[in-house]
Design an enzyme around this catalytic site. Structure first.
Site, PDB file in Angstrom:
ATOM      1  N   TRP A   1     -28.789 -15.912-107.785  1.00 33.04           N
ATOM      2  CA  TRP A   1     -29.299 -17.195-108.288  1.00 33.04           C
ATOM      3  C   TRP A   1     -28.240 -17.968-109.070  1.00 33.04           C
ATOM      4  O   TRP A   1     -28.479 -19.111-109.467  1.00 33.04           O
ATOM      5  CB  TRP A   1     -30.534 -16.959-109.154  1.00 33.04           C
ATOM      6  CG  TRP A   1     -31.725 -16.428-108.399  1.00 33.04           C
ATOM      7  CD1 TRP A   1     -31.813 -16.155-107.058  1.00 33.04           C
ATOM      8  CD2 TRP A   1     -33.014 -16.112-108.950  1.00 33.04           C
ATOM      9  NE1 TRP A   1     -33.072 -15.698-106.754  1.00 33.04           N
ATOM     10  CE2 TRP A   1     -33.828 -15.662-107.887  1.00 33.04           C
ATOM     11  CE3 TRP A   1     -33.566 -16.172-110.237  1.00 33.04           C
ATOM     12  CZ2 TRP A   1     -35.157 -15.267-108.081  1.00 33.04           C
ATOM     13  CZ3 TRP A   1     -34.883 -15.777-110.429  1.00 33.04           C
ATOM     14  CH2 TRP A   1     -35.665 -15.339-109.357  1.00 33.04           C
ATOM     15  N   LYS A   2     -27.134 -17.327-109.357  1.00 38.51           N
ATOM     16  CA  LYS A   2     -26.043 -17.956-110.137  1.00 38.51           C
ATOM     17  C   LYS A   2     -26.598 -18.556-111.434  1.00 38.51           C
ATOM     18  O   LYS A   2     -27.583 -18.050-111.964  1.00 38.51           O
ATOM     19  CB  LYS A   2     -25.314 -19.005-109.288  1.00 38.51           C
ATOM     20  CG  LYS A   2     -24.906 -18.485-107.909  1.00 38.51           C
ATOM     21  CD  LYS A   2     -23.905 -19.365-107.247  1.00 38.51           C
ATOM     22  CE  LYS A   2     -23.675 -18.877-105.834  1.00 38.51           C
ATOM     23  NZ  LYS A   2     -22.538 -19.486-105.191  1.00 38.51           N
TER      24      LYS A   2
ATOM     25  N   GLY B   1     -26.721 -17.290-101.824  1.00 40.97           N
ATOM     26  CA  GLY B   1     -26.774 -18.145-103.011  1.00 40.97           C
ATOM     27  C   GLY B   1     -27.846 -19.205-102.854  1.00 40.97           C
ATOM     28  O   GLY B   1     -29.032 -18.963-103.098  1.00 40.97           O
ATOM     29  N   GLY B   2     -27.435 -20.396-102.383  1.00 39.19           N
ATOM     30  CA  GLY B   2     -28.322 -21.559-102.320  1.00 39.19           C
ATOM     31  C   GLY B   2     -29.690 -21.279-101.709  1.00 39.19           C
ATOM     32  O   GLY B   2     -30.723 -21.669-102.272  1.00 39.19           O
TER      33      GLY B   2
ATOM     34  N   GLY C   1     -21.205 -21.793-100.555  1.00 37.50           N
ATOM     35  CA  GLY C   1     -21.695 -23.077-101.060  1.00 37.50           C
ATOM     36  C   GLY C   1     -21.187 -24.286-100.292  1.00 37.50           C
ATOM     37  O   GLY C   1     -21.346 -25.417-100.748  1.00 37.50           O
TER      38      GLY C   1
ATOM     39  N   HIS D   1     -17.576 -11.228-107.750  1.00 44.04           N
ATOM     40  CA  HIS D   1     -17.931 -12.431-106.986  1.00 44.04           C
ATOM     41  C   HIS D   1     -16.773 -13.422-107.050  1.00 44.04           C
ATOM     42  O   HIS D   1     -16.057 -13.491-108.045  1.00 44.04           O
ATOM     43  CB  HIS D   1     -19.204 -13.054-107.576  1.00 44.04           C
ATOM     44  CG  HIS D   1     -19.763 -14.149-106.726  1.00 44.04           C
ATOM     45  ND1 HIS D   1     -19.259 -15.439-106.767  1.00 44.04           N
ATOM     46  CD2 HIS D   1     -20.749 -14.152-105.803  1.00 44.04           C
ATOM     47  CE1 HIS D   1     -19.938 -16.171-105.890  1.00 44.04           C
ATOM     48  NE2 HIS D   1     -20.842 -15.427-105.299  1.00 44.04           N
TER      49      HIS D   1
HETATM   50  C1  PEP Z   1     -22.968 -16.503-103.133  1.00 43.84           C
HETATM   51  O1  PEP Z   1     -23.037 -17.071-104.189  1.00 43.84           O
HETATM   52  O2  PEP Z   1     -22.731 -15.300-103.135  1.00 43.84           O
HETATM   53  C2  PEP Z   1     -23.170 -17.267-101.901  1.00 43.84           C
HETATM   54  C3  PEP Z   1     -22.930 -16.666-100.776  1.00 43.84           C
HETATM   55  O3  PEP Z   1     -23.599 -18.568-102.016  1.00 43.84           O
HETATM   56  P1  PEP Z   1     -24.135 -19.526-100.821  1.00 43.84           P
HETATM   57  O4  PEP Z   1     -25.141 -18.728-100.056  1.00 43.84           O
HETATM   58  O5  PEP Z   1     -24.751 -20.690-101.526  1.00 43.84           O
HETATM   59  O6  PEP Z   1     -22.963 -19.903-100.002  1.00 43.84           O
END
Ligand code: PEP
Length: 253
Positions: free
Chosen positions: A10-11, A234-235, A173, A95
């Site tokens: 979720w960052k 992530g997103g 991202g 990360h």
């Molecule tokens: C992540 O933060 O590990 C990631 C893969 O982000 P996203 O899916 O948004 O690219």
């Protein structure tokens, strides 16, 4: 023998009410799924709250980072015991945002990996190349260096709970998911490296996740690859419907 794992990172997103709403929508949507593991990684302040909401469900709880000592004068750091105390069973380490925004190097990440293993927290070690490195033909050299540095000196037994996440920095991202073939090529190399370094049993049981703009449209192709054992997301993990679709990859019709 490797149960797929779909993990949400979720960052630095979502405050209390949003955490509750997302979990309340997500849990019923994924809780009946028995053949895939599901993990969510909220920000530190909401771990205990998330643990309460996830209690009695199949959804596991992880943290996004961790300090590298058990306790002491490390202002701003969070120890493995604190994570465990809040209900976290897993932790994302190395990360690309920790590496590139916060300046973490392989030696720091190695200390965190060791500290997590010692404390019984399952480490998810992230590796991945930048676009410049890929274009310079250095992808494998970068990943091999990150694996060697992040796991330096560990033995096969220590890797019992290890997960690797291949996350090309250019895909995170950006909306540019790696193709299934690009992911598979690197995952295969990572598994080969694990076999050489720790033996076939470790290589066969270690999950290798792909991360980088995974979404409901791209997950099926990625998961069809033999060395892709799940996703670090992530997103798309911030929307219950999208994340539930990812967990249910291959069955969304
Ligand atoms: C992540 O933060 O590990 C990631 C893969 O982000 P996203 O899916 O948004 O690219």
């Amino acid at each position: 023998m490797r149960q797929p794992l779909i993990a949400g990172n979720w960052k630095m997103n979502l405050v209390r009410d949003e955490v509750v709403s997302l979990l309340d929508a997500l849990v019923p949507a994924v809780d009946g799924v028995e053949d895939r593991d599901v993990l969510v990684c909220p920000a530190f302040p909401y771990l205990a709250l998330a643990a309460e909401r996830l209690s009695g469900t199949r959804v596991r709880l992880g943290a996004q980072d961790m300090g590298w000592e058990a306790k002491g004068a490390f202002t701003g750091a969070v120890s493995p015991a604190m994570l465990a105390d809040c209900g976290a069973t897993d932790v994302i380490l190395g990360h690309s945002e920790r590496r590139h925004v916060f300046g973490e190097d392989d030696a720091m990440i190695r200390r965190k990996v060791g500290c997590a293993i010692d404390a019984g927290i399952r480490p998810i070690l992230c590796v991945g190349e930048t676009l410049d490195e890929r274009e310079a033909g250095e992808t494998w050299a970068v990943i091999e260096r990150q694996l060697t540095g992040g796991l330096d000196g560990l033995d096969a037994a220590a890797c019992d709970t290890l997960t690797i996440a291949y996350e090309p920095v250019w895909a995170i991202g950006t909306g540019h998911t790696a193709t299934p073939a690009q992911a598979q090529e690197v995952h295969r190399q990572i598994r080969g490296w694990l076999a050489e370094r720790f033996g076939d049993a470790v290589a066969a049981r270690t999950r290798i996740l792909y991360g980088g703009s995974v979404n409901p449209k791209t997950i099926d192709g990625l998961m069809a690859e033999s060395d892709v054992d799940g996703g670090l997301v992530g997103g798309a993990s911030l929307k219950a419907a999208d994340f539930a679709q990812l967990v249910n990859y291959g069955r969304n019709g």
